[in-house]
Scaffold this motif. Structure first.
Motif, mmCIF file in Angstrom:
data_model
loop_
_atom_site.group_PDB
_atom_site.id
_atom_site.type_symbol
_atom_site.label_atom_id
_atom_site.label_comp_id
_atom_site.label_asym_id
_atom_site.label_seq_id
_atom_site.Cartn_x
_atom_site.Cartn_y
_atom_site.Cartn_z
ATOM 1 N N GLN A 346 0.824 -1.205 0.000
ATOM 2 C CA GLN A 346 0.000 0.000 0.000
ATOM 3 C C GLN A 346 0.864 1.263 0.000
ATOM 4 O O GLN A 346 0.555 2.240 -0.691
ATOM 5 N N LYS A 486 -8.676 5.219 10.077
ATOM 6 C CA LYS A 486 -8.274 4.159 9.156
ATOM 7 C C LYS A 486 -7.381 3.098 9.801
ATOM 8 O O LYS A 486 -6.842 2.248 9.104
ATOM 9 N N TYR A 492 -9.894 0.068 5.890
ATOM 10 C CA TYR A 492 -8.612 0.185 5.196
ATOM 11 C C TYR A 492 -7.679 -0.893 5.749
ATOM 12 O O TYR A 492 -7.347 -0.904 6.930
ATOM 13 N N TRP A 494 -4.006 -3.215 5.159
ATOM 14 C CA TRP A 494 -2.687 -3.184 4.536
ATOM 15 C C TRP A 494 -1.999 -4.519 4.762
ATOM 16 O O TRP A 494 -2.462 -5.363 5.535
#
Length: 532
Positions: A346, A486, A492, A494
């Motif tokens: 990411q 986040k 979100y 990662w």
């Protein structure tokens, strides 16, 4: 040479350790203040500055006997160095970077967001912060008017000591700020409490917030004006920065909007004389204490390959950014550790999305690598970066080949510009969207980015990306992701979030770390954070 204060730190830290005694890794407080004849130490006017140097030294050093020594019993130097533990908690737990060698104590749990109250890095940072509090408290006890009177200290020295005391109180407020941010609570003790009072009361976030705010406002008049103190010592701009930080995060910390106040202190800093280095990389070079970054870095943790030796964040980053494939340590003035750090998919996608491809802040090395770390133990997967260096701005090597000369910029002006922009977008008064746009473009222009933004472009998504690109590796990311909503949950994800390659949701309780189990066991006033 950085300055006389910096180069006296190792000797003086050893003295201060004797003055306050060793620290206990359970509740982290001083033991025996009579282990050294303190009046003998404070026999000369110079000793008060030397004592202050020892308090500053706790940010960089871990003990009196070199970089491998720790004055916190039960913890080694690697897990208890202030800047390194702080960096580990703020960076490895996010979408920026991962540590390849997961057998190192505590780092697998941080990499994968699966830490527990037994994590040694968490224990090390909590302990180091409380050690800082203990050092400050003892310094304040030894510099009261009564103590100065009993030693016949002159009026000129007294005036200096007032400034020294204010700087020490800033360092204590900084430690409590970090405890508030990372743990949400802490044992609270000041110089007015008895030495060795281990069962200190617990302060929650609101109480810590109020203390930091009040303390900084109280000491501000006693601090040097911006850029008028010795390098690496606190001035008014550093104090304004700490206030701006607590106000930017006030909705997280205390559930209140304080963006107006954040803008007030951002404006103070911007008007204070600090300026951007014309070269972005100078902030992260071995001579960042003396090159053009000197007027951008507001407050650093110092490092020196010969004198203030420590295995702190910059030594880790310079050496560990050297890839297992690239083997290019000589390019950074070190031998290198060949694969310690890699960045997430990411992070790489943000840097390579077309906006930042030719930006000087994009230092990704991707040749012969896959963008995803499909196996944490395959050091050839995942891209690496080249932001930090132990070479000077003129290309000379630092003074040593492992421990670096590069100081860690805890606070710098570029962050202030981005804080200003965020506070404006979040509705704060005292700033304009036009100026926010200008500040972002100043950072892009400095980095030779061809894409300037308009007022219509400036929103929270842009600002979060700009903070990553400008500040990655500088221990801001965890706090940023939490403030932007986040970090926890699954909106979100990662790489390796929740211990899964593609990332999964993690519980909201992970917005704070657990208090170390040993500290809770030692102090019945401490209660564990929910979820741990």
């Amino acid at each position: 040479m950085k300055n006389k204060l910096t180069h006296k730190v190792i000797y003086i830290l050893g003295t201060v350790l004797i003055l306050v005694g060793c620290t206990n890794d359970l509740d982290i407080e001083v033991n025996d203040p009579n282990a050294f004849l303190v009046d003998d130490f404070y026999a000369t006017p110079e000793s008060y500055k030397q004592g202050l140097a020892g308090v500053y030294g706790n940010l960089a050093l871990t003990g009196a006997n070199g970089p491998g020594d720790s004055n916190i019993s039960g913890l080694d130097a690697g897990t208890s160095q202030y800047g390194r533990a702080f960096w580990n908690l703020q960076e490895l737990t996010t979408d920026e970077v991962k540590w390849s060698w997961e057998n190192d104590g505590g780092l697998r749990g941080l990499n994968r967001n699966t830490w527990t109250a037994d994590n040694v890095v968490i224990r090390g940072f909590y302990g180091r912060c409380m050690t800082q509090v203990a050092f400050v408290n003892e310094y304040l006890r030894q510099t009261t008017n009564d103590k100065l009177n009993s030693r016949g200290v002159s009026d000129n020295t007294r005036a200096e000591v007032q400034t020294f005391r204010a700087e020490a109180r800033f360092l204590r407020a900084l430690a409590y700020y970090h405890l508030m941010d990372l743990f949400g609570k802490a044992g609270f003790v000041t110089e007015n409490d008895p030495v060795g009072a281990y069962q200190s009361p617990q302060y929650n976030r609101a109480e810590l917030f109020a203390f930091v705010e009040s303390e900084i406002n109280t000491i501000l008049p006693e601090l040097a004006d911006p850029l008028q103190n010795e390098y690496a010592r606190v001035d008014k701009a550093a104090a304004w920065m700490l206030l701006a930080k607590i106000y930017l995060n006030a909705e997280v910390f205390i559930g209140e909007n304080k963006y107006d106040e954040c803008l007030t202190y951002c404006n103070n800093i911007i008007a204070s004389g600090y300026i951007l280095s014309p070269v972005y990389a100078n902030n992260f070079n071995a001579d960042n204490h003396s090159n053009s970054a000197r007027n951008e870095i507001i407050f650093p943790i110092v490092s020196d390959g010969v004198v203030t030796q420590n295995y702190g964040p910059t030594t880790v980053m310079v050496n560990a950014q050297v890839g297992s494939i690239e083997q290019n340590g000589a390019d950074f003035g070190v031998a290198g550790w060949a694969g310690g750090l890699r960045v997430t998919k990411q992070f790489s996608e943000t840097m390579l999305n077309g906006t930042y491809d030719t930006d000087d802040r994009n230092t990704i090395l991707s040749d012969d690598r896959t963008i995803e770390m499909t196996d944490m133990y395959d050091y050839g997967t995942g891209y690496v970066t080249a932001k930090w260096s132990n070479k000077t701005s003129t290309g000379a090597n630092g003074s040593a080949t492992e421990i670096v000369d590069t100081d860690f910029p805890m606070f710098r002006l570029a962050d202030v510009y981005l804080m200003y922009a965020e506070a404006v977008v979040r509705g704060g008064s005292g700033g304009t969207l036009s100026t926010a746009k200008d500040y972002i473009n100043l950072l892009r222009s400095r980095a030779n980015n061809p894409f300037m933004v308009t007022e219509n472009d400036v929103d929270l998504d842009l600002i979060l990306n700009e903070r990553m690109v400008e500040l990655y590796g500088e221990a801001h990311r965890r706090q940023d992701l939490i403030r932007f909503g986040k970090y926890t949950g699954g909106s979100y994800n990662w790489s390796w979030k929740g211990s899964v390659v593609s990332g999964i949701a993690i519980g909201n309780f992970r917005k704070v770390f657990p208090l170390p189990k040993a500290s809770v066991a030692a102090n019945p006033n401490l209660t564990q954070n929910t979820g741990y």
